[in-house]
Design a protein around this motif. Structure first.
Motif, PDB file in Angstrom:
ATOM      1  N   LEU A 266       0.822  -1.215   0.000  1.00 50.08           N
ATOM      2  CA  LEU A 266       0.000   0.000   0.000  1.00 50.08           C
ATOM      3  C   LEU A 266       0.855   1.264   0.000  1.00 50.08           C
ATOM      4  CD1 LEU A 266      -2.863  -1.156   2.391  1.00 50.08           C
ATOM      5  CD2 LEU A 266      -2.611  -1.501  -0.088  1.00 50.08           C
ATOM      6  N   ARG A 267       1.969   1.179  -0.733  1.00 55.23           N
ATOM      7  CA  ARG A 267       2.852   2.320  -0.969  1.00 55.23           C
ATOM      8  C   ARG A 267       3.394   2.213  -2.386  1.00 55.23           C
ATOM      9  NH1 ARG A 267       4.373   4.621   3.998  1.00 55.23           N
ATOM     10  NH2 ARG A 267       3.780   3.322   5.794  1.00 55.23           N
ATOM     11  N   GLY A 268       3.435   3.335  -3.102  1.00 54.65           N
ATOM     12  CA  GLY A 268       3.961   3.282  -4.459  1.00 54.65           C
ATOM     13  C   GLY A 268       4.113   4.653  -5.072  1.00 54.65           C
ATOM     14  N   ILE A 269       4.878   4.697  -6.150  1.00 54.82           N
ATOM     15  CA  ILE A 269       5.129   5.932  -6.889  1.00 54.82           C
ATOM     16  C   ILE A 269       4.732   5.724  -8.342  1.00 54.82           C
ATOM     17  CG2 ILE A 269       6.913   7.520  -7.745  1.00 54.82           C
ATOM     18  CD1 ILE A 269       8.475   7.009  -5.172  1.00 54.82           C
ATOM     19  N   GLN A 270       4.061   6.711  -8.912  1.00 53.83           N
ATOM     20  CA  GLN A 270       3.719   6.726 -10.330  1.00 53.83           C
ATOM     21  C   GLN A 270       4.057   8.098 -10.927  1.00 53.83           C
ATOM     22  OE1 GLN A 270       1.481   4.252 -12.661  1.00 53.83           O
ATOM     23  NE2 GLN A 270       3.291   3.468 -11.622  1.00 53.83           N
ATOM     24  N   VAL A 271       4.269   8.117 -12.257  1.00 51.35           N
ATOM     25  CA  VAL A 271       4.596   9.347 -12.979  1.00 51.35           C
ATOM     26  C   VAL A 271       3.375   9.795 -13.773  1.00 51.35           C
ATOM     27  CG1 VAL A 271       6.085  10.394 -14.733  1.00 51.35           C
ATOM     28  CG2 VAL A 271       7.026   8.711 -13.135  1.00 51.35           C
ATOM     29  N   THR A 272       3.072  11.088 -13.727  1.00 48.66           N
ATOM     30  CA  THR A 272       1.891  11.598 -14.425  1.00 48.66           C
ATOM     31  C   THR A 272       2.052  11.490 -15.932  1.00 48.66           C
ATOM     32  OG1 THR A 272       2.794  13.852 -14.364  1.00 48.66           O
ATOM     33  CG2 THR A 272       1.312  13.208 -12.579  1.00 48.66           C
ATOM     34  N   ASP A 273       0.949  11.162 -16.609  1.00 49.68           N
ATOM     35  CA  ASP A 273       0.955  11.033 -18.062  1.00 49.68           C
ATOM     36  C   ASP A 273       0.671  12.379 -18.724  1.00 49.68           C
ATOM     37  OD1 ASP A 273      -1.777  11.501 -17.807  1.00 49.68           O
ATOM     38  OD2 ASP A 273      -2.348   9.410 -18.153  1.00 49.68           O
ATOM     39  N   ASP A 274       0.319  12.368 -20.009  1.00 50.63           N
ATOM     40  CA  ASP A 274       0.103  13.613 -20.758  1.00 50.63           C
ATOM     41  C   ASP A 274      -1.080  14.419 -20.245  1.00 50.63           C
ATOM     42  OD1 ASP A 274       2.260  13.036 -22.321  1.00 50.63           O
ATOM     43  OD2 ASP A 274       1.104  12.247 -24.014  1.00 50.63           O
ATOM     44  N   THR A 275      -1.944  13.788 -19.472  1.00 54.24           N
ATOM     45  CA  THR A 275      -3.083  14.515 -18.891  1.00 54.24           C
ATOM     46  C   THR A 275      -2.828  14.887 -17.429  1.00 54.24           C
ATOM     47  OG1 THR A 275      -4.251  12.522 -18.142  1.00 54.24           O
ATOM     48  CG2 THR A 275      -4.638  13.235 -20.420  1.00 54.24           C
ATOM     49  N   GLY A 276      -1.623  14.616 -16.943  1.00 58.44           N
ATOM     50  CA  GLY A 276      -1.315  14.901 -15.549  1.00 58.44           C
ATOM     51  C   GLY A 276      -1.849  13.865 -14.579  1.00 58.44           C
ATOM     52  N   THR A 277      -2.167  12.672 -15.071  1.00 63.73           N
ATOM     53  CA  THR A 277      -2.848  11.668 -14.266  1.00 63.73           C
ATOM     54  C   THR A 277      -1.925  10.537 -13.827  1.00 63.73           C
ATOM     55  OG1 THR A 277      -4.913  12.103 -15.462  1.00 63.73           O
ATOM     56  CG2 THR A 277      -4.794  10.054 -14.208  1.00 63.73           C
ATOM     57  N   VAL A 278      -2.067  10.142 -12.579  1.00 57.53           N
ATOM     58  CA  VAL A 278      -1.470   8.902 -12.078  1.00 57.53           C
ATOM     59  C   VAL A 278      -2.591   8.031 -11.546  1.00 57.53           C
ATOM     60  CG1 VAL A 278       0.771   9.885 -11.490  1.00 57.53           C
ATOM     61  CG2 VAL A 278      -1.049   9.884  -9.775  1.00 57.53           C
ATOM     62  N   THR A 279      -2.424   6.718 -11.665  1.00 53.86           N
ATOM     63  CA  THR A 279      -3.449   5.785 -11.194  1.00 53.86           C
ATOM     64  C   THR A 279      -2.791   4.659 -10.417  1.00 53.86           C
ATOM     65  OG1 THR A 279      -4.905   6.270 -13.067  1.00 53.86           O
ATOM     66  CG2 THR A 279      -5.299   4.212 -11.883  1.00 53.86           C
ATOM     67  N   PHE A 280      -3.384   4.308  -9.295  1.00 54.21           N
ATOM     68  CA  PHE A 280      -2.901   3.216  -8.456  1.00 54.21           C
ATOM     69  C   PHE A 280      -3.995   2.171  -8.283  1.00 54.21           C
ATOM     70  CE2 PHE A 280      -0.448   6.919  -7.249  1.00 54.21           C
ATOM     71  CZ  PHE A 280       0.850   6.436  -7.115  1.00 54.21           C
ATOM     72  N   THR A 281      -3.601   0.915  -8.306  1.00 50.67           N
ATOM     73  CA  THR A 281      -4.493  -0.195  -8.013  1.00 50.67           C
ATOM     74  C   THR A 281      -4.265  -0.610  -6.577  1.00 50.67           C
ATOM     75  OG1 THR A 281      -4.441  -0.962 -10.310  1.00 50.67           O
ATOM     76  CG2 THR A 281      -5.172  -2.542  -8.632  1.00 50.67           C
TER      77      THR A 281
END
Length: 303
Positions: free
Chosen positions: A154-169
């Motif tokens: 329940l910890r993680g890092i994501q990089v925003t895409d072209d729409t500024g969005t990050v998504t976590f499962t």
């Protein structure tokens, strides 16, 4: 607004007065009420006001920066203990399992949550990084709580895409005593900033989860039994993080059900030039015990 004035006329009037003519009146909540409640987001997004959807969208989402909040005593960002940001395996979308020496999977109702990150001018922050973390269905935080100190789920890092969005499962977090159901996050300008351990952090804040959805999860799903009574003892107004403004710019939109899981989305505005200290300037706290009720009382003042 006069009763005879149409929704479209009102939003056009708002736009003609300028983007920031009244920061308090033109929050997302105010515009949604003005243009008709549940259909407002679709209304704004389809450009039905004078052919200019972008202006209405800016009014709805860019007027105020999301509030800075405490990272709490269990951030895992090196401020008061381990720093998972610098570890191999932390950059991932699915945060339900631990990585490294453990493969334990946090159980609970499925939750996919997204942050849409934009700057003060409504431009998406492309290539920014978001570190997100939250408690499990028993109210425990990996790395800190008794029984899960060897876990990093329940910890993680994501990089925003072209729409500024990050998504976590992930899974739906518990409600522990003294805190409204929430998810923590830190925003960085780049992945290098997030994973180097050096920062700087551009924003530390929290996502609030809706009451009706939370009540349904806690009442119907296995493993959330203590969350039922904890939820009965907290309101947004009495929560020590969201209480000041009732999570006005932090309440996620959530759809789904207990069987198939939920999808949560929150759009936030941040100042890309802002710099915050690791840990959000919050004091540390004693690690919670294995009991969600006890862990909550230990952490409520800081997280």
């Amino acid at each position: 607004m006069r009763e005879e004035q149409s929704n479209a006329e009102y939003v056009r009037e708002v736009h003609d007065k300028g983007l920031r003519f009244d920061r308090k009146a033109l929050t997302r909540r105010g515009l949604l009420a003005a243009v008709g409640g549940a259909g407002a987001l679709a209304f704004i997004g389809r450009a039905v006001v004078g052919g200019d959807a972008s202006a209405a969208t800016e009014d709805a989402t860019c007027l105020e920066e999301v509030a800075s909040e405490t990272a709490g005593p269990y951030p895992g960002d090196g401020s008061n203990g381990p720093d998972v940001r610098i570890e191999d395996g932390i950059v991932r979308r699915d945060i339900r399992s631990s990585y490294g020496d453990s493969s334990t999977v946090a159980e609970g109702v499925p939750l996919e949550f997204s942050l849409v990150v934009q700057d003060l001018e409504c431009n998406p922050l492309v290539g920014a990084a978001v570190y997100a973390w939250h408690c499990d269905r028993e109210g425990l935080y990996s790395l800190y709580s008794d029984g899960v100190t060897d876990e990093n789920y329940l910890r993680g890092i994501q990089v925003t895409d072209d729409t500024g969005t990050v998504t976590f499962t992930s899974i739906f977090p518990a409600c522990y005593l003294g805190r409204w159901p929430h998810i923590h996050f830190e925003v960085y300008a780049s992945l290098d900033d997030a994973t180097s351990g050096a920062g700087p952090i551009r924003k530390t804040s929290q996502i609030a989860l809706p009451e009706d959805v939370s009540d349904t999860v806690y009442a119907e799903a296995d493993g959330y039994e203590l969350s039922v009574s904890n939820m009965e003892q907290i309101t947004l107004e009495t929560d020590n993080v969201f209480g000041e403004d009732s999570a006005e710019h932090q309440m996620a939109t959530v759809t789904g059900d207990v069987t198939s899981g939920y999808v949560a989305t929150l759009t936030i505005t941040v100042d890309p030039e802002n710099e915050e200290e690791t840990g959000g300037g919050a004091p540390g706290g004693p690690p919670p015990s294995s009991s969600p009720s006890v862990s909550a009382s230990a952490s409520a003042s800081a997280e």
